[in-house]
Scaffold this active site. Structure first.
Site, PDB file in Angstrom:
ATOM      1  N   LYS A   1      13.149 -27.906  16.538  1.00 50.46           N
ATOM      2  CA  LYS A   1      12.538 -28.658  15.822  1.00 50.46           C
ATOM      3  C   LYS A   1      11.604 -29.733  16.870  1.00 50.46           C
ATOM      4  O   LYS A   1      10.305 -30.575  17.010  1.00 50.46           O
ATOM      5  CB  LYS A   1      13.837 -30.082  15.223  1.00 50.46           C
ATOM      6  CG  LYS A   1      13.983 -29.564  14.420  1.00 50.46           C
ATOM      7  CD  LYS A   1      14.531 -31.009  13.827  1.00 50.46           C
ATOM      8  CE  LYS A   1      14.924 -30.744  11.957  1.00 50.46           C
ATOM      9  NZ  LYS A   1      15.786 -31.886  11.007  1.00 50.46           N
TER      10      LYS A   1
ATOM     11  N   LYS B   1      14.559 -19.925   5.387  1.00 50.83           N
ATOM     12  CA  LYS B   1      15.867 -20.619   4.638  1.00 50.83           C
ATOM     13  C   LYS B   1      14.675 -21.265   3.424  1.00 50.83           C
ATOM     14  O   LYS B   1      13.732 -22.234   4.099  1.00 50.83           O
ATOM     15  CB  LYS B   1      16.599 -21.187   5.845  1.00 50.83           C
ATOM     16  CG  LYS B   1      16.455 -22.465   6.741  1.00 50.83           C
ATOM     17  CD  LYS B   1      18.149 -23.338   6.741  1.00 50.83           C
ATOM     18  CE  LYS B   1      17.260 -24.567   7.390  1.00 50.83           C
ATOM     19  NZ  LYS B   1      18.399 -25.708   7.803  1.00 50.83           N
TER      20      LYS B   1
ATOM     21  N   LYS C   1      13.765 -28.417   3.008  1.00 48.23           N
ATOM     22  CA  LYS C   1      13.443 -29.749   2.260  1.00 48.23           C
ATOM     23  C   LYS C   1      11.831 -29.765   3.037  1.00 48.23           C
ATOM     24  O   LYS C   1      11.303 -30.675   2.390  1.00 48.23           O
ATOM     25  CB  LYS C   1      14.236 -30.703   2.459  1.00 48.23           C
ATOM     26  CG  LYS C   1      15.108 -31.272   1.905  1.00 48.23           C
ATOM     27  CD  LYS C   1      16.099 -32.579   2.810  1.00 48.23           C
ATOM     28  CE  LYS C   1      17.001 -33.340   1.866  1.00 48.23           C
ATOM     29  NZ  LYS C   1      18.155 -33.271   2.759  1.00 48.23           N
TER      30      LYS C   1
HETATM   31  P1  AMP Z   1      19.779 -31.405   5.069  1.00 52.06           P
HETATM   32  O1  AMP Z   1      18.329 -30.881   4.039  1.00 52.06           O
HETATM   33  O2  AMP Z   1      19.488 -30.771   6.193  1.00 52.06           O
HETATM   34  O3  AMP Z   1      20.701 -32.972   5.325  1.00 52.06           O
HETATM   35  O4  AMP Z   1      21.352 -30.082   4.501  1.00 52.06           O
HETATM   36  C1  AMP Z   1      22.013 -30.802   3.772  1.00 52.06           C
HETATM   37  C2  AMP Z   1      22.929 -29.807   3.196  1.00 52.06           C
HETATM   38  O5  AMP Z   1      22.433 -28.534   2.003  1.00 52.06           O
HETATM   39  C3  AMP Z   1      24.027 -29.126   3.587  1.00 52.06           C
HETATM   40  O6  AMP Z   1      25.292 -28.550   4.469  1.00 52.06           O
HETATM   41  C4  AMP Z   1      22.619 -27.714   4.826  1.00 52.06           C
HETATM   42  O7  AMP Z   1      23.734 -26.462   5.510  1.00 52.06           O
HETATM   43  C5  AMP Z   1      21.988 -27.455   3.138  1.00 52.06           C
HETATM   44  N1  AMP Z   1      21.573 -26.607   2.740  1.00 52.06           N
HETATM   45  C6  AMP Z   1      19.999 -26.723   3.249  1.00 52.06           C
HETATM   46  N2  AMP Z   1      19.023 -25.718   2.425  1.00 52.06           N
HETATM   47  C7  AMP Z   1      20.143 -24.541   2.482  1.00 52.06           C
HETATM   48  C8  AMP Z   1      19.542 -23.574   2.091  1.00 52.06           C
HETATM   49  N3  AMP Z   1      18.228 -22.776   1.978  1.00 52.06           N
HETATM   50  N4  AMP Z   1      20.271 -23.009   2.236  1.00 52.06           N
HETATM   51  C9  AMP Z   1      21.781 -23.242   1.794  1.00 52.06           C
HETATM   52  N5  AMP Z   1      22.098 -24.734   2.578  1.00 52.06           N
HETATM   53  C10 AMP Z   1      21.282 -25.064   2.206  1.00 52.06           C
END
Ligand code: AMP
Ligand code: TRP
Length: 334
Positions: A111, A196, A199
């Site tokens: 980042k 991956k 968002k």
């Molecule tokens: P965040 O969007 O970074 O706040 O992530 C929230 C949760 O979603 C966390 O537990 C991440 O590990 C999970 N997560 C986000 N993107 C992925 C993905 N592509 N595959 C699996 N888990 C994900």
């Protein structure tokens, strides 16, 4: 009873990886664990954003979590900034961690590389200490997250052990609870299946957002990148040689509760695999979208639930924070 805690950032459009990697286990754990879940709004401050957007997206994320199946009677759902102990313990853990170990975190490296280290917010570097505080405050046994959070979890364990060693037994050392990569732990981008799904991705065609219309979900999955293989074994689970196909098998398998290998055995061609994957995703998400619209029509009710959640979270968190303050030598208020 096992205590679990997890968090999700409010900003950005929630996507299928969030659901399959994290929310699906959050929902299931409500029955078997004492579950704490928070919308981590303080983490969102590590990158630029508008105040009004942050307020709206925090409410929207809480509403989405309820729509997806979290029930306030079965878990404690709250907003991170409503529980002051999170920022309080984060400082103590910043003074437990070293600059070098923070700088080695992959997420910081990725980042901060985008806009340059000079402009990156100090909070972005310190972020894992705040995440560790989120977890350690609740004497957490297990942390259900996606595979991308493994490194932050390891650091949380290291900080807990170091603190306990220096100042005496204070924190429970938590374990991660991460689905296997093929079972939702790492959902990949449909257009670039070696990256991956995220968002904040610049690849809207490769990302299934939880609020996508069925026709958009169908289009994105139909156009998902696969490969030019043909023949009877074209559909097989092999993430290295066949990342696109393996990702679809993982998605369909995770939703239907099967292994990607057994899903693969049902298909010889990509078309039917894509059609069934699209159907499964639409069936999963449409009811969530419908419930979201119902809940969003009464934001006062959601705010009230969050208030109750914060009160419950605060009882546990303030006691742990006081324990840490005392252990490190802060003079207790009399
Ligand atoms: P965040 O969007 O970074 O706040 O992530 C929230 C949760 O979603 C966390 O537990 C991440 O590990 C999970 N997560 C986000 N993107 C992925 C993905 N592509 N595959 C699996 N888990 C994900
Ligand atoms: N860092 C996590 C992510 O980006 C979100 C998060 C913050 C979290 N605090 C947490 C996850 C505590 C689990 C436990 O996905």
């Amino acid at each position: 009873m096992t205590r679990v805690l997890s968090g999700i950032q409010p900003t950005g459009q929630p996507q299928l990886g969030n659901y399959l990697g994290a929310l699906q286990s959050w929902i299931a754990l409500q029955d078997t664990a004492d579950a704490f879940y928070c919308v981590v709004d303080l983490h969102a401050l590590t990158v630029p954003g508008e105040p009004a957007d942050l307020r709206d997206s925090t409410m929207a994320m809480a509403t989405l979590l309820l729509a997806a199946g979290l029930e306030p009677d079965r878990c404690t759902l709250f907003v991170q900034s409503h529980v002051a102990a999170h920022s309080q313990l984060a400082w103590i853990l910043e003074c437990t961690a070293s600059f070098g170990e923070m700088r080695r975190m992959t997420q910081w490296k990725d980042k901060s590389a985008k806009g340059g280290e000079e402009a990156a917010r100090l909070g972005l570097l310190a972020y894992p200490a705040l995440m560790a505080a989120d977890i350690l405050l609740y004497d957490t046994d297990r942390v259900p997250v996606g595979d991308d959070q493994r490194q932050h979890l390891e650091l949380t364990r290291t900080l807990a052990e170091r603190f306990n060693h220096r100042y005496g037994q204070t924190f429970k050392v938590p374990d991660a609870l991460i689905p296997e990569r093929s079972r939702g732990g790492r959902v990949m981008d449909l257009q670039v299946p070696t990256r991956k799904m995220s968002k904040s991705s610049e690849s809207p065609q490769g990302t299934i957002f939880l609020f996508d219309e069925p026709k958009d979900i169908e289009r994105k999955i139909k156009r998902a990148v696969t490969d030019a293989d043909q023949g009877v074994d074209a559909v097989r689970y092999d993430p290295t040689a066949k990342p696109g196909v393996s990702n679809l098998l993982g998605i369909l398998g995770t939703i239907t509760g099967r292994s990607p290998e057994s899903v693969a055995a049902d298909y010889t061609r990509y078309g039917p695999l894509k059609a069934d994957t699209a159907d499964a995703v639409v069936e999963l998400l449409v009811p969530v979208q419908v419930r979201y619209r119902e809940l969003a029509s009464d934001p006062g009710a959601v705010a009230k639930l969050l208030r109750t959640g914060a009160d419950r979270a605060n009882e546990v968190a303030s006691a742990t924070a006081a324990r840490a303050d005392a252990a490190i030598g802060l003079l207790p208020p009399s």
